[in-house]
Design a protein around this motif. Sequence first.
Motif, PDB file in Angstrom:
ATOM      1  N   UNK A   1       0.844  -1.198   0.000  1.00 40.84           N
ATOM      2  CA  UNK A   1       0.000   0.000   0.000  1.00 40.84           C
ATOM      3  C   UNK A   1       0.878   1.246   0.000  1.00 40.84           C
ATOM      4  N   UNK A   2       0.516   2.177  -0.880  1.00 41.69           N
ATOM      5  CA  UNK A   2       1.335   3.394  -0.947  1.00 41.69           C
ATOM      6  C   UNK A   2       1.162   4.206   0.329  1.00 41.69           C
ATOM      7  N   UNK A   3       2.261   4.752   0.821  1.00 41.19           N
ATOM      8  CA  UNK A   3       2.157   5.563   2.027  1.00 41.19           C
ATOM      9  C   UNK A   3       2.063   7.046   1.655  1.00 41.19           C
ATOM     10  N   UNK A   4       1.249   7.750   2.444  1.00 44.76           N
ATOM     11  CA  UNK A   4       1.117   9.185   2.178  1.00 44.76           C
ATOM     12  C   UNK A   4       2.003   9.989   3.138  1.00 44.76           C
ATOM     13  N   UNK A   5       2.767   9.259   3.975  1.00 50.03           N
ATOM     14  CA  UNK A   5       3.620   9.941   4.945  1.00 50.03           C
ATOM     15  C   UNK A   5       4.684  10.772   4.243  1.00 50.03           C
ATOM     16  N   UNK A   6       4.888  11.982   4.733  1.00 49.95           N
ATOM     17  CA  UNK A   6       5.928  12.826   4.140  1.00 49.95           C
ATOM     18  C   UNK A   6       7.299  12.289   4.521  1.00 49.95           C
ATOM     19  N   UNK A   7       8.273  12.289   3.589  1.00 53.40           N
ATOM     20  CA  UNK A   7       9.600  11.829   3.976  1.00 53.40           C
ATOM     21  C   UNK A   7      10.179  12.757   5.040  1.00 53.40           C
ATOM     22  N   UNK A   8      11.043  12.197   5.882  1.00 49.95           N
ATOM     23  CA  UNK A   8      11.656  13.014   6.927  1.00 49.95           C
ATOM     24  C   UNK A   8      12.643  13.999   6.318  1.00 49.95           C
ATOM     25  N   UNK A   9      12.740  15.151   6.904  1.00 51.22           N
ATOM     26  CA  UNK A   9      13.783  16.109   6.536  1.00 51.22           C
ATOM     27  C   UNK A   9      14.508  16.416   7.852  1.00 51.22           C
ATOM     28  N   UNK A  10      15.567  15.649   8.074  1.00 50.23           N
ATOM     29  CA  UNK A  10      16.209  15.704   9.388  1.00 50.23           C
ATOM     30  C   UNK A  10      17.295  16.764   9.470  1.00 50.23           C
ATOM     31  N   UNK A  11      17.425  17.321  10.652  1.00 48.69           N
ATOM     32  CA  UNK A  11      18.574  18.176  10.964  1.00 48.69           C
ATOM     33  C   UNK A  11      19.442  17.441  11.966  1.00 48.69           C
TER      34      UNK A  11
END
Length: 253
Positions: A1-11
């Motif tokens: 199932x495709x995820x709609x979660x935004x990819x992380x943008x880590x600092x």
Amino acid sequence: MATTEKPQFLAIIGGSGLNHLTILEGAHRRFVRTPYGEPSCPMTLGCICDQPMVFLARHGHGHTIQPDHINYRANIYALRELGVTGIVAVGSVGSIHPMLSPGDLVVPDQLIDYTWGRASTFYGSEPGVSMHIDFTNPFSSALRSQLLGVADLLGFNVRDGGVYACTQGPRLETAAEIRRLAGDGADVVGMTGMPEAVLARELGIPYAQLNVVANYAAGIGESANGIEFSALGPVLEEAMCKVRRIIETLVGC
Ligand code: HPA
């Protein structure tokens, strides 16, 4: 199932021993202005395995800013301006817990703040505006789990949990102060975790720490008669290599 979660943008906020990340591809610097003044240095943006991320050297690029002089508000605000979705803060600590030795890595789950006089909130400058944020669990459990999961995957032994005591610095503690911290339940001691953690919480940015034990705290074990960092170079270098591998894997590869 495709995820709609935004990819992380880590600092990643790097402390003593981690002033830059050589693994960043396409690294470029961006100066971010904030209403709270200047961050410690320009932000370094780049990618690891095509995943964008930001690196900030907490003490400045030349490691010139002492813990009590860091503009924590500008640093955290600038990271929010860049849109980061999480912050992993790397910091060196002294060990208070008998099972922790130089070179060990810890992901603390609690903290005690012994600092004073630091600008520790984004609220309160306007009369009549008061805010009492929840800080029961000061670190993001999701980010902590990710850090511990990655360390496990890499086969690194990282201590899960512990109480981080944040002292004012820049001097190290006395033996009596460390006995007091131990009595309070502290496991490690550092100088930069606060107000960094609470400012991230105020802006709603998940924040976790990855601590590198640099020394036995004052009065403990080999530090009974003073703290000697010079012999620890290779131990710390090895620990920082592990930190770099953890970051690399956490962000992208
Ligand atoms: N005390 C406070 N901060 C530290 C220490 C310490 O012993 N070691 C590394 N950071």
